[in-house]
Design a protein around this motif. Sequence first.
Motif, PDB file in Angstrom:
ATOM      1  N   ILE A  87       0.854  -1.178   0.000  1.00 38.34           N
ATOM      2  CA  ILE A  87       0.000   0.000   0.000  1.00 38.34           C
ATOM      3  C   ILE A  87       0.892   1.230   0.000  1.00 38.34           C
ATOM      4  O   ILE A  87       1.823   1.335   0.795  1.00 38.34           O
ATOM      5  CB  ILE A  87      -0.919  -0.002   1.238  1.00 38.34           C
ATOM      6  CG1 ILE A  87      -1.864  -1.198   1.175  1.00 38.34           C
ATOM      7  CG2 ILE A  87      -1.700   1.296   1.338  1.00 38.34           C
ATOM      8  CD1 ILE A  87      -2.691  -1.376   2.416  1.00 38.34           C
ATOM      9  N   GLN A  88       0.607   2.155  -0.908  1.00 38.49           N
ATOM     10  CA  GLN A  88       1.397   3.376  -0.975  1.00 38.49           C
ATOM     11  C   GLN A  88       1.110   4.241   0.244  1.00 38.49           C
ATOM     12  O   GLN A  88      -0.039   4.375   0.660  1.00 38.49           O
ATOM     13  CB  GLN A  88       1.081   4.141  -2.257  1.00 38.49           C
ATOM     14  CG  GLN A  88       1.559   3.415  -3.499  1.00 38.49           C
ATOM     15  CD  GLN A  88       1.168   4.165  -4.752  1.00 38.49           C
ATOM     16  OE1 GLN A  88       0.010   4.156  -5.132  1.00 38.49           O
ATOM     17  NE2 GLN A  88       2.129   4.818  -5.370  1.00 38.49           N
ATOM     18  N   ALA A  89       2.154   4.841   0.791  1.00 35.00           N
ATOM     19  CA  ALA A  89       2.011   5.678   1.983  1.00 35.00           C
ATOM     20  C   ALA A  89       2.365   7.123   1.650  1.00 35.00           C
ATOM     21  O   ALA A  89       3.289   7.386   0.878  1.00 35.00           O
ATOM     22  CB  ALA A  89       2.919   5.159   3.087  1.00 35.00           C
ATOM     23  N   THR A 111      -4.952   7.052 -10.388  1.00 36.94           N
ATOM     24  CA  THR A 111      -3.974   6.187 -11.035  1.00 36.94           C
ATOM     25  C   THR A 111      -3.298   5.231 -10.064  1.00 36.94           C
ATOM     26  O   THR A 111      -2.481   4.417 -10.469  1.00 36.94           O
ATOM     27  CB  THR A 111      -2.888   7.029 -11.731  1.00 36.94           C
ATOM     28  OG1 THR A 111      -2.229   7.831 -10.749  1.00 36.94           O
ATOM     29  CG2 THR A 111      -3.493   7.918 -12.805  1.00 36.94           C
ATOM     30  N   GLY A 112      -3.637   5.321  -8.781  1.00 39.86           N
ATOM     31  CA  GLY A 112      -3.026   4.454  -7.781  1.00 39.86           C
ATOM     32  C   GLY A 112      -3.843   3.204  -7.536  1.00 39.86           C
ATOM     33  O   GLY A 112      -4.756   2.867  -8.292  1.00 39.86           O
ATOM     34  N   GLY A 113      -3.526   2.523  -6.449  1.00 38.53           N
ATOM     35  CA  GLY A 113      -4.222   1.294  -6.080  1.00 38.53           C
ATOM     36  C   GLY A 113      -5.556   1.570  -5.422  1.00 38.53           C
ATOM     37  O   GLY A 113      -6.043   2.710  -5.388  1.00 38.53           O
ATOM     38  N   ASN A 114      -6.154   0.508  -4.865  1.00 37.28           N
ATOM     39  CA  ASN A 114      -7.470   0.610  -4.241  1.00 37.28           C
ATOM     40  C   ASN A 114      -7.428   1.179  -2.840  1.00 37.28           C
ATOM     41  O   ASN A 114      -8.468   1.381  -2.221  1.00 37.28           O
ATOM     42  CB  ASN A 114      -8.143  -0.765  -4.189  1.00 37.28           C
ATOM     43  CG  ASN A 114      -8.483  -1.266  -5.557  1.00 37.28           C
ATOM     44  OD1 ASN A 114      -8.679  -0.489  -6.470  1.00 37.28           O
ATOM     45  ND2 ASN A 114      -8.541  -2.568  -5.703  1.00 37.28           N
ATOM     46  N   GLU A 115      -6.236   1.423  -2.340  1.00 31.58           N
ATOM     47  CA  GLU A 115      -6.094   1.899  -0.968  1.00 31.58           C
ATOM     48  C   GLU A 115      -4.743   2.597  -0.832  1.00 31.58           C
ATOM     49  O   GLU A 115      -3.776   2.205  -1.464  1.00 31.58           O
ATOM     50  CB  GLU A 115      -6.153   0.677  -0.044  1.00 31.58           C
ATOM     51  CG  GLU A 115      -6.483   0.959   1.367  1.00 31.58           C
ATOM     52  CD  GLU A 115      -6.700  -0.334   2.148  1.00 31.58           C
ATOM     53  OE1 GLU A 115      -7.663  -0.365   2.915  1.00 31.58           O
ATOM     54  OE2 GLU A 115      -5.913  -1.272   2.011  1.00 31.58           O
ATOM     55  N   ARG A 122      -5.679   3.949   6.687  1.00 35.66           N
ATOM     56  CA  ARG A 122      -5.914   3.493   5.322  1.00 35.66           C
ATOM     57  C   ARG A 122      -7.154   4.180   4.769  1.00 35.66           C
ATOM     58  O   ARG A 122      -8.161   4.304   5.461  1.00 35.66           O
ATOM     59  CB  ARG A 122      -6.122   1.980   5.283  1.00 35.66           C
ATOM     60  CG  ARG A 122      -4.873   1.210   5.581  1.00 35.66           C
ATOM     61  CD  ARG A 122      -5.133  -0.265   5.485  1.00 35.66           C
ATOM     62  NE  ARG A 122      -3.912  -0.996   5.700  1.00 35.66           N
ATOM     63  CZ  ARG A 122      -3.745  -2.262   5.393  1.00 35.66           C
ATOM     64  NH1 ARG A 122      -4.733  -2.945   4.872  1.00 35.66           N
ATOM     65  NH2 ARG A 122      -2.593  -2.856   5.610  1.00 35.66           N
ATOM     66  N   MET A 123      -7.059   4.620   3.513  1.00 39.55           N
ATOM     67  CA  MET A 123      -8.172   5.334   2.890  1.00 39.55           C
ATOM     68  C   MET A 123      -8.354   4.852   1.462  1.00 39.55           C
ATOM     69  O   MET A 123      -7.392   4.496   0.782  1.00 39.55           O
ATOM     70  CB  MET A 123      -7.910   6.843   2.891  1.00 39.55           C
ATOM     71  CG  MET A 123      -7.772   7.444   4.279  1.00 39.55           C
ATOM     72  SD  MET A 123      -7.413   9.202   4.230  1.00 39.55           S
ATOM     73  CE  MET A 123      -9.058   9.830   3.987  1.00 39.55           C
TER      74      MET A 123
END
Length: 182
Positions: A87-89, A111-115, A122-123
């Motif tokens: 998960i990108q932070a 363009t990012g992931g689902n979270e 987490r959002m």
Amino acid sequence: MNSRNWRGSEACRTEDPELFFPKGTDAASMDGADAAVRICRRCPAMEACAEWAIDTRQDHGVWGGLTEQDRAALRRHGRIPQKRTPIQAFASIQDAYGALAQKDGRHVIWTGGNEVRIGSVRMTPNQVAWRARRRTPPVGRVFTDCDRDGCVRHLNDQAMRQARDAARTTTAERSAAQRRTA
């Protein structure tokens, strides 16, 4: 984590082994298997453990978050679980929105992931976009009103949906009253 050196870092090594090897299919055994899977999901060795269990055809127990039934289904259908992407932070909501939302005409495409992780929270993309654009928390869940895949510009929260529904009801009542008087 390398699939060869995963042993020793597993979360289950401090847990009761009986939890990972349910004795039946009754409710208590299934609850134990569910608890084992939850432990696996927080384990840094989960993927390597699952891969090892599939490669060595482990028939019993919970390995890498997969039950006996999960592994049998994967073998039967020739599917191997995909690797999890981290998960990108980001330090702030604005940072995440600026990095992962791209304007495309009338739309803003995620363009990012689902979270994503903002600090320790987490959002979803909709939550990030809502807060970045409105700078207030939403009321209830945030949904998109757009047919374009990945669009995070056309969003509504519970308060907006209730107001829209109330307006539709009022319009329908006025139309019905006009028909009765005509």
